[in-house]
Structures are given as structure tokens and as C-alpha cells.
Design an enzyme around this catalytic site. Sequence first.
Site, PDB file in Angstrom:
ATOM      1  N   GLY A   1      18.755  20.858  -9.571  1.00 49.11           N
ATOM      2  CA  GLY A   1      20.051  20.179  -9.696  1.00 49.11           C
ATOM      3  C   GLY A   1      20.342  19.649 -11.085  1.00 49.11           C
ATOM      4  O   GLY A   1      21.293  18.913 -11.289  1.00 49.11           O
TER       5      GLY A   1
ATOM      6  N   SER B   1      19.373  24.056 -14.605  1.00 52.07           N
ATOM      7  CA  SER B   1      18.435  24.938 -15.315  1.00 52.07           C
ATOM      8  C   SER B   1      19.073  26.301 -15.603  1.00 52.07           C
ATOM      9  O   SER B   1      18.874  26.864 -16.685  1.00 52.07           O
ATOM     10  CB  SER B   1      17.149  25.108 -14.505  1.00 52.07           C
ATOM     11  OG  SER B   1      17.430  25.521 -13.186  1.00 52.07           O
ATOM     12  N   SER B   2      19.862  26.834 -14.671  1.00 57.85           N
ATOM     13  CA  SER B   2      20.451  28.162 -14.915  1.00 57.85           C
ATOM     14  C   SER B   2      21.532  28.091 -16.001  1.00 57.85           C
ATOM     15  O   SER B   2      21.671  29.004 -16.813  1.00 57.85           O
ATOM     16  CB  SER B   2      21.028  28.751 -13.632  1.00 57.85           C
ATOM     17  OG  SER B   2      22.023  27.913 -13.106  1.00 57.85           O
TER      18      SER B   2
ATOM     19  N   GLU C   1      28.633  32.653 -16.015  1.00 60.32           N
ATOM     20  CA  GLU C   1      28.132  32.111 -14.743  1.00 60.32           C
ATOM     21  C   GLU C   1      28.999  32.589 -13.574  1.00 60.32           C
ATOM     22  O   GLU C   1      28.497  33.029 -12.546  1.00 60.32           O
ATOM     23  CB  GLU C   1      28.152  30.572 -14.826  1.00 60.32           C
ATOM     24  CG  GLU C   1      28.055  29.843 -13.503  1.00 60.32           C
ATOM     25  CD  GLU C   1      26.633  29.733 -12.985  1.00 60.32           C
ATOM     26  OE1 GLU C   1      25.703  29.935 -13.793  1.00 60.32           O
ATOM     27  OE2 GLU C   1      26.455  29.470 -11.787  1.00 60.32           O
TER      28      GLU C   1
ATOM     29  N   ASP D   1      29.193  21.761 -16.444  1.00 61.00           N
ATOM     30  CA  ASP D   1      27.764  21.904 -16.735  1.00 61.00           C
ATOM     31  C   ASP D   1      27.538  22.497 -18.130  1.00 61.00           C
ATOM     32  O   ASP D   1      26.791  21.957 -18.938  1.00 61.00           O
ATOM     33  CB  ASP D   1      27.099  22.772 -15.662  1.00 61.00           C
ATOM     34  CG  ASP D   1      27.344  22.223 -14.264  1.00 61.00           C
ATOM     35  OD1 ASP D   1      27.321  20.994 -14.105  1.00 61.00           O
ATOM     36  OD2 ASP D   1      27.581  23.021 -13.344  1.00 61.00           O
TER      37      ASP D   1
HETATM   38  C1  GLA Z   1      28.707  22.326  -9.864  1.00 60.05           C
HETATM   39  C2  GLA Z   1      29.648  23.136 -10.756  1.00 60.05           C
HETATM   40  C3  GLA Z   1      30.451  22.226 -11.668  1.00 60.05           C
HETATM   41  C4  GLA Z   1      31.121  21.092 -10.888  1.00 60.05           C
HETATM   42  C5  GLA Z   1      30.116  20.409  -9.965  1.00 60.05           C
HETATM   43  C6  GLA Z   1      30.782  19.386  -9.079  1.00 60.05           C
HETATM   44  O1  GLA Z   1      27.713  21.701 -10.637  1.00 60.05           O
HETATM   45  O2  GLA Z   1      28.909  24.053 -11.546  1.00 60.05           O
HETATM   46  O3  GLA Z   1      31.410  22.976 -12.368  1.00 60.05           O
HETATM   47  O4  GLA Z   1      32.239  21.562 -10.183  1.00 60.05           O
HETATM   48  O5  GLA Z   1      29.444  21.336  -9.143  1.00 60.05           O
HETATM   49  O6  GLA Z   1      31.276  18.334  -9.849  1.00 60.05           O
END
Ligand code: GLA
Length: 343
Positions: free
Chosen positions: A102, A105-106, A134, A146
Amino acid sequence: MTVRIARAPGRVNLIGDHTDYTGGLVFPMAVDRWTDIRFEPDDRIELTSADEPDPVSLPRHVDDPTTVTPAWGKYVAGVVSEMSPATGLRGHVTTTIPIGGGMSSSHALEVAVALALGFDGSVVELAQLTQRAENRASGVPTGIMDQFSIAGGVAGHALLMDCGALTITPVPVPAEVDVVVQFIAHRTLVGSAYADRVAECAAAEALIGPLREASSAVASSIDDPVVRKRAMHVVAENQRVRDFADALRADDLDGAGDLMLASHASLRDLYDTSTPQMDASVAHVASLPGVYGVRMTGGGFGGCIVALTRPGALTDGWKVTAVDGAALVDPDGIDGPARGGGS
Ligand code: GLA
């Protein structure tokens, strides 16, 4: 031949979940766990990993990343398909980011691959490219948070990120708090209700316009009960992000913690992305002395919770600190980043 290292941190989101794909506000930080690719130029893309039995071997042009094996190669292939780089690489991947834990890492792997393949552009462009990679590799329409936080991290700061304007306002993390991440359960967003949430937000926007500009009153006037709940979460969560940033700036840690608890309740009750196990962990951690606030973080349906605590109050979990974003680093002085990609 010169050996180089592309290094990308993991991330944790302090508040503002499921707001990025409607151009809303999020508040993540890049954290002190890293994926490193030690590489040298090559004709093809040849990668081994300390954590994977099978290597990745790709040409410099990839049409469909979803067909690539082994599975971790899809993320590499997503980036290659976006870049079609002039030069390939031969390298080895190591990571201190818990894989599947969570902390992205990817996504860190994608950003590190892009830098190693010679990406030359701004932080926003790096985030956009790796988000596309992605989305293509996983088939899940995830937002930009992310990759943007991994590319744009600032040491000692959380990132007030506007996912519509694509701007980052760094806000100092007060010295007198710990940020602690607890892993709850493995999950994948592939095949999860994540794509349904994206569609439900699109349905809300078709009715009331951009959620980033909507008021709570308008969101709560939507007839469809599910679409209404999703819209109410997003509108209130955007406001909580603003309030959280203000609370941190004012050193109001109790106020910041209350906003985290409210965010969790909203993800649980309005957005339906929590799980009974995550709810129980959040309730337990919230009851401990010295905890200001705690919530699920990221996509949900499993994954992690994040807590803001007095120093040392929570020893069960990964204590993380905010670090700079991804960069090419000098193998002889790994602590002296030479920033790749500009800002
Ligand atoms: C994942 C997605 C993000 C975001 C979150 C929720 O991590 O990769 O783009 O939408 O969920 O906030």
C-alpha cells in the site's frame, strides 16, 4: 560503462482519498522507502529484481503491455510503451518499499524506470507519463496522486496537491509528530470496485458539473442514493484536505487528527472503500494514547491505515518521514541526489 541509479520513493496519503480522478485535492508525502534501479545502457530493456524470480526482457518498443510476463514486467512495459526510448538498459531492481503493502511500490518502479530510460521533462510530465503507463498496464483508471507524489516529493514536507491544476504546495510536517503506516491486508485494484467509483463520480459530474467546484448542498440534492453518497464524500473530502493543511500549518494536531477520523468515516459510510478489518484497526489505533488521528489510506478495499501520533506513541507499524521525489543518484554518493526531470 557508467553505472547509474534511478531511485524512486514510496508514498503515503495523509488525507484526501478518491478525489484525484475528479481533479480534487490530496495530501500525500513521498516517504523514506525506495526502489532503486542500478543500470547501464543496453540495446534492449533487461531487468532482474531482488524480489522476483523471473527477469524482464523487452524490446524498446512495446505495443501492448498487458500481454507481458512476468507480471511485474507489465509496469516496466507500460513505461516502455509510453516512451519508446532511444536507448535501453540492463539493470537490477532492489526495493525497501514493502511490495503490495500500500505504499505504491509499483508506482515507484514505474517512475524509476522512466528516469532510467532517460525521461527528460517536468515533474508533472513525469507523473502524467507514468500514470498513463499504469492505466495501460493495469487496465484500472487510477488517478495521478501516486506518481505525482513520488515524482514531486519534498523532504520534510507533505504535499498539498491540486489534481486539477496539477500543482504542489509543500507544507512542513511538524517535527513533533510521527507518521505511522500499518499494513492491514493485501489488495489489488484490478477487478475491484475502484473503476465503479470512477464511473459513479462521472455520473455525479454529468448531473451537477465538476465535483471540485460543487457545494455540499448541491451534492446532497442528487436523487440517486449511491451517486449522491459518492459526490458528498468527494466534496467534503476536498474541504477536509484544505482544513488539514491549515491545521498542520497552525500546529493544531488535534484538529488535524479529527479531520483524519472524519475522512475515514466518510470513506467507510459514503464511499464504501473500507473493510471491517480496516475499520476495526482504525478504531483500535484511535483509542491508543498519543494518537491524534488515523484513517485508511489510498485506494482501499484493503491496503494500509495511516496514523498521526505523538513521537513514539505507536510502535506497531512503519514510521515514515517525508523525503524528496524520484531522481537519478550518483552510485558513489547515494545521499547526494542529482535531480532528474526538473520541476
Ligand atoms: C489509488 C490510486 C490513486 C487514488 C487512490 C485513492 O492509490 O492509484 O490515484 O485514486 O487510490 O485516493
